[in-house]
Motif scaffolding. Structure first.
Motif, mmCIF file in Angstrom:
data_model
loop_
_atom_site.group_PDB
_atom_site.id
_atom_site.type_symbol
_atom_site.label_atom_id
_atom_site.label_comp_id
_atom_site.label_asym_id
_atom_site.label_seq_id
_atom_site.Cartn_x
_atom_site.Cartn_y
_atom_site.Cartn_z
ATOM 1 N N GLN A 111 6.261 1.937 -15.724
ATOM 2 C CA GLN A 111 5.677 2.121 -14.396
ATOM 3 C C GLN A 111 5.695 0.825 -13.597
ATOM 4 O OE1 GLN A 111 2.011 4.437 -14.209
ATOM 5 N NE2 GLN A 111 2.364 5.202 -16.286
ATOM 6 N N LEU A 112 5.460 -0.299 -14.268
ATOM 7 C CA LEU A 112 5.531 -1.582 -13.569
ATOM 8 C C LEU A 112 6.940 -1.837 -13.054
ATOM 9 C CD1 LEU A 112 3.360 -3.888 -15.873
ATOM 10 C CD2 LEU A 112 2.701 -2.762 -13.745
ATOM 11 N N PHE A 113 7.947 -1.539 -13.879
ATOM 12 C CA PHE A 113 9.333 -1.692 -13.425
ATOM 13 C C PHE A 113 9.630 -0.777 -12.241
ATOM 14 C CE2 PHE A 113 10.615 -3.219 -17.871
ATOM 15 C CZ PHE A 113 10.569 -4.546 -17.463
ATOM 16 N N PHE A 114 9.074 0.425 -12.264
ATOM 17 C CA PHE A 114 9.295 1.363 -11.154
ATOM 18 C C PHE A 114 8.732 0.806 -9.850
ATOM 19 C CE2 PHE A 114 7.296 4.650 -8.498
ATOM 20 C CZ PHE A 114 8.427 5.320 -8.061
ATOM 21 N N TRP A 115 7.478 0.365 -9.877
ATOM 22 C CA TRP A 115 6.859 -0.128 -8.649
ATOM 23 C C TRP A 115 7.540 -1.398 -8.145
ATOM 24 C CZ3 TRP A 115 4.162 3.057 -5.980
ATOM 25 C CH2 TRP A 115 3.364 4.027 -6.605
ATOM 26 N N TYR A 116 7.979 -2.252 -9.079
ATOM 27 C CA TYR A 116 8.562 -3.527 -8.660
ATOM 28 C C TYR A 116 10.026 -3.383 -8.245
ATOM 29 C CZ TYR A 116 9.780 -8.479 -8.740
ATOM 30 O OH TYR A 116 10.218 -9.729 -8.390
ATOM 31 N N ASN A 117 10.824 -2.738 -9.087
ATOM 32 C CA ASN A 117 12.266 -2.678 -8.846
ATOM 33 C C ASN A 117 12.688 -1.524 -7.946
ATOM 34 O OD1 ASN A 117 13.080 -4.930 -10.520
ATOM 35 N ND2 ASN A 117 12.551 -3.664 -12.279
ATOM 36 N N ALA A 118 11.990 -0.381 -8.039
ATOM 37 C CA ALA A 118 12.410 0.795 -7.291
ATOM 38 C C ALA A 118 11.684 0.965 -5.960
ATOM 39 C CB ALA A 118 12.206 2.060 -8.138
ATOM 40 N N VAL A 119 10.495 0.377 -5.820
ATOM 41 C CA VAL A 119 9.712 0.578 -4.597
ATOM 42 C C VAL A 119 9.690 -0.667 -3.723
ATOM 43 C CG1 VAL A 119 7.422 1.125 -3.691
ATOM 44 C CG2 VAL A 119 8.290 2.333 -5.697
ATOM 45 N N ARG A 132 14.068 -16.273 13.554
ATOM 46 C CA ARG A 132 15.405 -15.698 13.559
ATOM 47 C C ARG A 132 15.858 -15.311 12.162
ATOM 48 N NH1 ARG A 132 20.650 -18.441 16.592
ATOM 49 N NH2 ARG A 132 22.056 -16.644 16.350
ATOM 50 N N PHE A 133 15.478 -16.139 11.172
ATOM 51 C CA PHE A 133 15.906 -15.877 9.804
ATOM 52 C C PHE A 133 14.743 -15.678 8.837
ATOM 53 C CE2 PHE A 133 19.252 -18.506 11.741
ATOM 54 C CZ PHE A 133 20.326 -17.655 11.611
ATOM 55 N N ASN A 134 13.536 -16.066 9.259
ATOM 56 C CA ASN A 134 12.434 -16.031 8.310
ATOM 57 C C ASN A 134 11.123 -15.861 9.063
ATOM 58 O OD1 ASN A 134 11.048 -16.100 5.946
ATOM 59 N ND2 ASN A 134 11.713 -18.125 5.303
ATOM 60 N N LEU A 135 10.051 -15.664 8.290
ATOM 61 C CA LEU A 135 8.705 -15.592 8.833
ATOM 62 C C LEU A 135 7.990 -16.909 8.561
ATOM 63 C CD1 LEU A 135 7.672 -12.015 7.675
ATOM 64 C CD2 LEU A 135 7.840 -12.748 10.033
ATOM 65 N N THR A 136 7.211 -17.372 9.515
ATOM 66 C CA THR A 136 6.430 -18.589 9.336
ATOM 67 C C THR A 136 4.964 -18.275 9.572
ATOM 68 O OG1 THR A 136 6.770 -19.203 11.666
ATOM 69 C CG2 THR A 136 8.326 -20.087 10.045
ATOM 70 N N GLY A 137 4.110 -18.984 8.801
ATOM 71 C CA GLY A 137 2.677 -18.784 8.944
ATOM 72 C C GLY A 137 2.212 -17.517 8.267
ATOM 73 N N GLY A 138 0.906 -17.264 8.377
ATOM 74 C CA GLY A 138 0.337 -16.064 7.791
ATOM 75 C C GLY A 138 0.002 -16.233 6.318
ATOM 76 N N LEU A 139 -0.571 -15.195 5.757
ATOM 77 C CA LEU A 139 -0.967 -15.151 4.348
ATOM 78 C C LEU A 139 -0.036 -14.197 3.612
ATOM 79 C CD1 LEU A 139 -3.018 -15.852 2.078
ATOM 80 C CD2 LEU A 139 -4.361 -13.883 2.862
ATOM 81 N N GLN A 140 0.632 -14.689 2.596
ATOM 82 C CA GLN A 140 1.617 -13.888 1.872
ATOM 83 C C GLN A 140 1.018 -13.294 0.608
ATOM 84 O OE1 GLN A 140 5.131 -16.036 0.708
ATOM 85 N NE2 GLN A 140 6.197 -14.210 -0.022
ATOM 86 N N ILE A 141 1.136 -11.996 0.471
ATOM 87 C CA ILE A 141 0.761 -11.298 -0.762
ATOM 88 C C ILE A 141 2.058 -10.931 -1.472
ATOM 89 C CG2 ILE A 141 -0.408 -9.302 -1.753
ATOM 90 C CD1 ILE A 141 -2.253 -9.264 0.615
ATOM 91 N N PHE A 142 2.285 -11.512 -2.637
ATOM 92 C CA PHE A 142 3.574 -11.411 -3.301
ATOM 93 C C PHE A 142 3.787 -10.018 -3.893
ATOM 94 C CE2 PHE A 142 2.591 -15.893 -3.181
ATOM 95 C CZ PHE A 142 3.806 -16.464 -2.825
ATOM 96 N N PRO A 143 5.038 -9.553 -3.927
ATOM 97 C CA PRO A 143 5.316 -8.208 -4.455
ATOM 98 C C PRO A 143 4.977 -8.077 -5.938
ATOM 99 C CG PRO A 143 7.359 -9.406 -4.014
ATOM 100 C CD PRO A 143 6.253 -10.205 -3.404
ATOM 101 N N GLU A 144 5.055 -9.167 -6.706
ATOM 102 C CA GLU A 144 4.697 -9.094 -8.128
ATOM 103 C C GLU A 144 3.228 -8.718 -8.293
ATOM 104 O OE1 GLU A 144 8.170 -11.725 -7.513
ATOM 105 O OE2 GLU A 144 6.132 -11.690 -6.691
ATOM 106 N N PHE A 145 2.379 -9.302 -7.452
ATOM 107 C CA PHE A 145 0.950 -8.978 -7.513
ATOM 108 C C PHE A 145 0.709 -7.525 -7.116
ATOM 109 C CE2 PHE A 145 -3.042 -8.586 -5.110
ATOM 110 C CZ PHE A 145 -3.952 -8.896 -6.105
ATOM 111 N N VAL A 146 1.364 -7.084 -6.059
ATOM 112 C CA VAL A 146 1.181 -5.705 -5.591
ATOM 113 C C VAL A 146 1.653 -4.705 -6.645
ATOM 114 C CG1 VAL A 146 1.826 -4.035 -3.812
ATOM 115 C CG2 VAL A 146 1.376 -6.418 -3.184
ATOM 116 N N ALA A 147 2.837 -4.948 -7.225
ATOM 117 C CA ALA A 147 3.365 -4.032 -8.232
ATOM 118 C C ALA A 147 2.458 -3.971 -9.454
ATOM 119 C CB ALA A 147 4.773 -4.468 -8.642
ATOM 120 N N LEU A 148 1.972 -5.134 -9.900
ATOM 121 C CA LEU A 148 1.089 -5.149 -11.064
ATOM 122 C C LEU A 148 -0.225 -4.444 -10.764
ATOM 123 C CD1 LEU A 148 0.504 -6.167 -13.946
ATOM 124 C CD2 LEU A 148 -0.394 -8.265 -12.922
#
Length: 394
Positions: free
Chosen positions: A140-148, A249-265
């Protein structure tokens, strides 16, 4: 001629159950101590043979690696292995504490839904439980991280959400809160409101037991916990601002980043554990006699108040013990975060630090002690809560 009664001799002491029990316990302790001494001696000899230093001298050495998600300051150049340990521990506690709260709410909802008179809702809850409980958590962790999460667009093509929120394959970018000096008063007001709410809750329960009068505990608690800090917030001049993320143009600057690894876990742990909690809740509700529900309905209580005031309080005595086990399992299952790259205690300390220092015995021993301590503390608080929910004879 009468003979004197035979006095018990020394040999008969062994047949005394109490003395025999003491002897067995002493022998068992001696065997355990010998095994521990043998294992420690063997480990020390092997470390000496491989010229690996033992001890915790590595604790203050420079780490030399960075961690993307950290709740305390940490850098590769100036931070030590000991600080890396605290970074991993705090990340583990963060995902475990949030997961416990979310899985409890979701599990209770699904458990009650399984007993709903609505056929569609009950069947959907049953399908959820049967599917989630019978799929391995790692899958399930692989599904949320790799597939979603991974198929999301890159930073250049981020999905813009309302409120200056952006979503991409690097995570969720939120406005970053900036706290002013006066915000401490808001925090103090929040904790004071929590204490007052707890005192009022205990007083209201005492009054209900004495007089039968019920008070709107939920609304009053919500008003205290939200209203008092909000009032102090405006009186203090709104000491809170937000740094908004900017789409470049190429990236986002500033803000608070919530990493996908944390969300998937977090999603994986929450949904998986909620499936087990749902069955615990369903079993606890079914353990309450139907006569209790019928008596409540005979008194004129509607299904909602009956469930809240009659069924759930009695079901909690059955729910709490297995609920504790699910909380412990969630905390220990968070160690699977290493599979998707979330920097928890196992990934940072037992992984990177162990590989760089080679101090396998010390690192693994500390990690085991940490998980044991977390489990014992969780069990302690749940046992205290279980005792408070136990039946008290009058």
């Amino acid at each position: 001629m009468p003979t004197d009664a035979v006095k018990p001799g020394r040999a008969s002491l062994f047949y005394d159950p109490k003395i025999r029990g003491y002897v067995y316990q002493i022998v068992l302790l001696a065997i355990v101590a010998f095994l521990i001494w043998s294992a420690a001696s063997n480990a020390i000899e092997n470390l000496r043979a491989q010229k690996i230093a033992s001890g915790f001298g590595f604790w203050n050495n420079a780490a030399g690696f960075d961690v993307n998600q950290k709740l305390i300051p940490f850098s590769a150049a100036s931070s030590s292995y000991g600080q890396a340990f605290w970074v991993g521990l705090l990340n583990t506690l963060l995902v475990a504490s949030i997961g416990i709260v979310l899985s409890t709410f979701l599990g209770f909802f699904i458990g009650v839904a399984r007993l709903s008179s609505n056929w569609v809702l009950a069947k959907l809850a049953m399908v959820y439980v049967e599917v989630i409980r019978n799929l391995p958590l790692l899958l399930q962790l692989f599904f949320w991280y790799n597939a979603v999460l991974k198929p999301l667009p890159d930073a250049r093509n981020s999905i813009a959400l309302p409120g200056s929120i952006f979503l991409n394959n690097r995570g969720l970018i939120l406005p970053n809160p900036q706290f002013g000096p006066a915000f401490q008063a808001v925090v103090i007001a929040f904790f004071v409101a929590v204490v007052v709410a707890l005192v009022f809750y205990r007083w209201s329960k005492t009054q209900q037991a004495r007089t039968g009068t019920q008070y709107p505990n939920g609304l009053i608690t919500l008003g205290l916990v939200l209203g008092v800090p909000l009032l102090v917030f405006f009186v203090a001049g709104s000491p809170l601002s937000f740094e908004l993320p900017q789409q470049g143009r190429f990236n986002l600057t500033g803000g608070l980043q919530i990493f996908p690894e944390f969300v998937a876990l977090l999603i994986g742990l929450t949904t998986y554990t909620a499936g087990f909690i749902a069955e615990v809740v369903r079993a606890g509700i079914l353990a309450v006699s139907k006569g209790q529900t019928e008596a409540a309905h005979a008194l004129g209580l509607r299904p909602g108040p009956t469930l809240k005031l009659v069924v759930i309080p009695q079901a909690m005595r059955v729910i709490i013990p297995p609920l504790t086990s699910n909380y412990l399992n969630l905390t220990k299952n968070s160690s699977l975060a290493v599979a998707i790259g979330y920097p928890d205690l196992v990934q940072v300390f037992t992984g990177t630090v162990l590989n760089q220092t080679g101090q396998a015995v010390e690192v693994v021993a500390v990690t085991m002690a940490v998980y044991l301590t977390i489990s014992l503390v969780t069990s302690l608080f749940m046992n205290i809560y279980n005792q408070r929910m136990a039946l008290v004879e009058r």
